[in-house]
Design a protein around this motif. Structure first.
Motif, PDB file in Angstrom:
ATOM      1  N   CYS A 474       0.833  -1.213   0.000  1.00  0.00           N
ATOM      2  CA  CYS A 474       0.000   0.000   0.000  1.00  0.00           C
ATOM      3  C   CYS A 474       0.863   1.257   0.000  1.00  0.00           C
ATOM      4  CB  CYS A 474      -0.914  -0.001   1.217  1.00  0.00           C
ATOM      5  SG  CYS A 474      -1.986   1.458   1.313  1.00  0.00           S
ATOM      6  N   ILE A 475       0.571   2.184  -0.917  1.00  0.00           N
ATOM      7  CA  ILE A 475       1.336   3.434  -1.018  1.00  0.00           C
ATOM      8  C   ILE A 475       0.554   4.632  -0.483  1.00  0.00           C
ATOM      9  CG2 ILE A 475       2.720   2.613  -2.956  1.00  0.00           C
ATOM     10  CD1 ILE A 475       0.880   4.169  -4.829  1.00  0.00           C
ATOM     11  N   GLY A 476      -0.715   4.435  -0.143  1.00  0.00           N
ATOM     12  CA  GLY A 476      -1.515   5.530   0.415  1.00  0.00           C
ATOM     13  C   GLY A 476      -2.017   6.512  -0.608  1.00  0.00           C
ATOM     14  N   CYS A 477      -2.226   6.080  -1.858  1.00  0.00           N
ATOM     15  CA  CYS A 477      -2.653   6.989  -2.925  1.00  0.00           C
ATOM     16  C   CYS A 477      -4.096   7.457  -2.758  1.00  0.00           C
ATOM     17  CB  CYS A 477      -2.475   6.330  -4.283  1.00  0.00           C
ATOM     18  SG  CYS A 477      -3.555   4.904  -4.556  1.00  0.00           S
ATOM     19  N   GLY A 478      -4.925   6.664  -2.042  1.00  0.00           N
ATOM     20  CA  GLY A 478      -6.294   7.069  -1.780  1.00  0.00           C
ATOM     21  C   GLY A 478      -7.306   6.651  -2.821  1.00  0.00           C
ATOM     22  N   ALA A 479      -6.908   5.824  -3.802  1.00  0.00           N
ATOM     23  CA  ALA A 479      -7.868   5.376  -4.814  1.00  0.00           C
ATOM     24  C   ALA A 479      -8.999   4.590  -4.166  1.00  0.00           C
ATOM     25  CB  ALA A 479      -7.160   4.532  -5.869  1.00  0.00           C
ATOM     26  N   CYS A 480      -8.664   3.758  -3.183  1.00  0.00           N
ATOM     27  CA  CYS A 480      -9.681   2.958  -2.500  1.00  0.00           C
ATOM     28  C   CYS A 480     -10.657   3.844  -1.734  1.00  0.00           C
ATOM     29  CB  CYS A 480      -9.017   1.954  -1.558  1.00  0.00           C
ATOM     30  SG  CYS A 480      -7.885   2.706  -0.359  1.00  0.00           S
TER      31      CYS A 480
END
Length: 502
Positions: A474-480
């Motif tokens: 998880c990179i924390g991009c926020g797509a989810c």
């Protein structure tokens, strides 16, 4: 001629840096982003020795050229000053011909306070008077919404004629606090400059104080030829810096911004911009004032070393039969900072809250913080979009080193946060239907769907699935978080990391 050259250069710089904050396409940032890196305070925070050295050297040679050409706040004050010309002619100041007193103690006090606040981590308070960031907030919060509204108007007209030369964009209020600060700053500085010119520059501005101490010893400067001067006071009355004493025929070079107005106004040719060497210092004549100037120069050199609240349109689903409920921002223990920030602390120590990255973000994930400790400094939230792994726009435009430049290849592995699953918000648990939206759109492949009742009763059908997060990916991009259909709170949200991982 010198005045015309200054005006042309100042206009080019001012228009270019204003467009940096207005542009939402990224074209201007691509070609003219380097102009923001010429700003003095961001260069100091970024440790850009070249820009700092060149600025100080050019100031030592030509005087405070930076304040009249490069600094957008200085140029904006000149615009207000020209607007108040008729008022000042009808109501001239009594002391106009003699200039105003140089309040050295006030200027040094503000500078020392500014440096102390920056050193102890109270950046949000110090940056209220930082010239570049103050103008950035004005341009981003006040000017950009108007620019975008005009663009949307052109887009609607073009669409009517089957042209797609323009496209509509959302206009939304990113921060009420930042907008309020920008409006107050605009009104205060606008009034001061309309009434008296560079009052703010030569009283409050920390950059002006630092450069003023260097400019006092500049090689080239405007000089009054006493043999030609009639002491008419015309140069002093038209001096926006109020630094000319026509009676004593002296100029205070620590406040002179090199606008060349005095030269163009003098009919006798008594004021000339020329090389004077390092011995002539201008208005200071007494030993006491000379000592004060030397002490102020040493102190300042040491100090340097040390928009709209209306939505563009409602977005609907179900063929326009139902309005989507707006998502609410989850409570995060740690704020999310952009990729390239290194850590929350590094970002906070370097950010000047100029809002350039907020204006440049094409995904709508950056907005000014409303928390007191990081007030107006950008942070990420995913109600309107998510941070796309291929986008490095914020890192490309940041002039202060708060967001380090990273490549697109590096960003896909740059971990700024971690997705957290909240089971009670998930529609699988709440409505008994399958979803999997978070897993389908995760660009890092960090989310997997597993049977909801795995490990429970083996006779139950394994049809409903819920997400699990692989922390290592998880990179924390926020797509989810952004694409989760649960309202008003997403069933999966991103918690920021104090120290980013690569």
């Amino acid at each position: 001629m010198l005045k015309r050259i200054r005006i042309i250069l100042a206009t080019i710089c001012f228009v270019a840096i204003t467009l940096l904050f207005l542009d939402f396409t990224g074209v201007i940032q691509t070609y003219f982003g380097w102009i923001a890196r010429l700003q003095f305070l961001p260069a100091v925070l970024a440790g850009d020795v070249l820009v700092i050295g060149v600025t100080l050297l050019m100031t030592l040679i030509f005087g405070r050229w930076y304040c009249s050409v490069i600094c957008p706040m200085g140029v904006m004050q000149d615009i207000f000053y020209v607007g108040g010309l008729k008022f000042r002619k009808k109501h001239p100041r009594k002391d106009a011909a003699n200039g105003t007193k140089n309040r050295v103690w006030l200027r040094l006090s503000v500078l020392v306070l500014f440096v102390v606040l920056m050193l102890v981590g109270l950046n949000w308070l110090a940056i209220l008077i930082a010239p570049y960031s103050a103008y950035g907030r004005i341009a981003s919060s006040m000017f950009q919404p108007v620019y975008m509204w005009v663009n949307n108007l052109f887009a609607r007209v073009a669409e009517h004629y089957d042209s797609y030369a323009f496209y509509s964009v959302d206009v939304w209020l990113k921060s009420g606090v930042t907008l309020a600060v920008a409006v107050v700053t605009f009104l205060v500085i606008g009034f001061l400059s309309w009434r008296g010119g560079r009052t703010w520059c030569n009283t409050i501005c920390p950059v002006g104080t630092v450069l003023g101490c260097v400019a006092k010893y500049s090689f080239f400067k405007p000089v009054i030829d006493e043999s030609k001067c009639l002491a008419c006071g015309k140069c002093a009355r038209n001096c926006k810096a109020s630094c000319i004493n026509a009676k004593d025929k002296k100029i205070d070079y620590s406040r002179c911004v090199g606008c060349m107005d005095c030269i163009s106004e003098c009919n006798q040719g008594a004021v000339q911009y020329k090389y004077v060497g390092v011995k002539q210092t201008g208005a200071t004549t007494s030993a006491a004032s000379t000592d004060t100037t030397r002490r102020s120069f040493i102190l300042t050199t040491a100090a340097v070393a040390a928009a709209s609240a209306v939505k563009a349109e409602e977005k609907k689903v179900d063929g326009g039969l139902a309005v989507i409920e707006d998502k609410q921002i989850p409570v995060r223990k740690t704020p999310i900072k952009p990729a390239g920030s290194v850590s929350v602390k590094n970002f906070s120590n370097h950010c000047t809250a100029c809002q350039l990255c907020v204006s440049a973000c094409p995904n709508g994930v950056l907005r000014p913080s409303s928390e007191l400790g990081t007030l107006m400094q950008p942070e990420m939230s995913y109600e309107r979009g998510y941070c796309r792994p291929e986008c490095t726009r914020c890192a490309d435009v940041c002039p202060a080193g708060a967001i380090k430049h990273i490549s697109k290849e590096e960003k896909i592995n740059y971990k700024i946060g971690l997705a957290i699953f909240v089971a009670e918000n998930c529609i699988v648990n709440r409505d008994g239907v399958n979803c999997g939206n978070c897993a389908r759109h995760c660009p890092a492949g960090a989310i997997n769907m597993v049977p909801k009742n795995a490990g429970e009763d083996p006779e139950l059908p394994l049809t409903l699935k819920i997400p699990t997060v692989d922390e290592s990916r998880c990179i924390g991009c926020g797509a989810c978080e952004n694409l989760c259909p649960s309202r008003p709170f997403s069933a999966i949200y991103v918690e920021g990391r104090e120290d980013h991982l690569v």
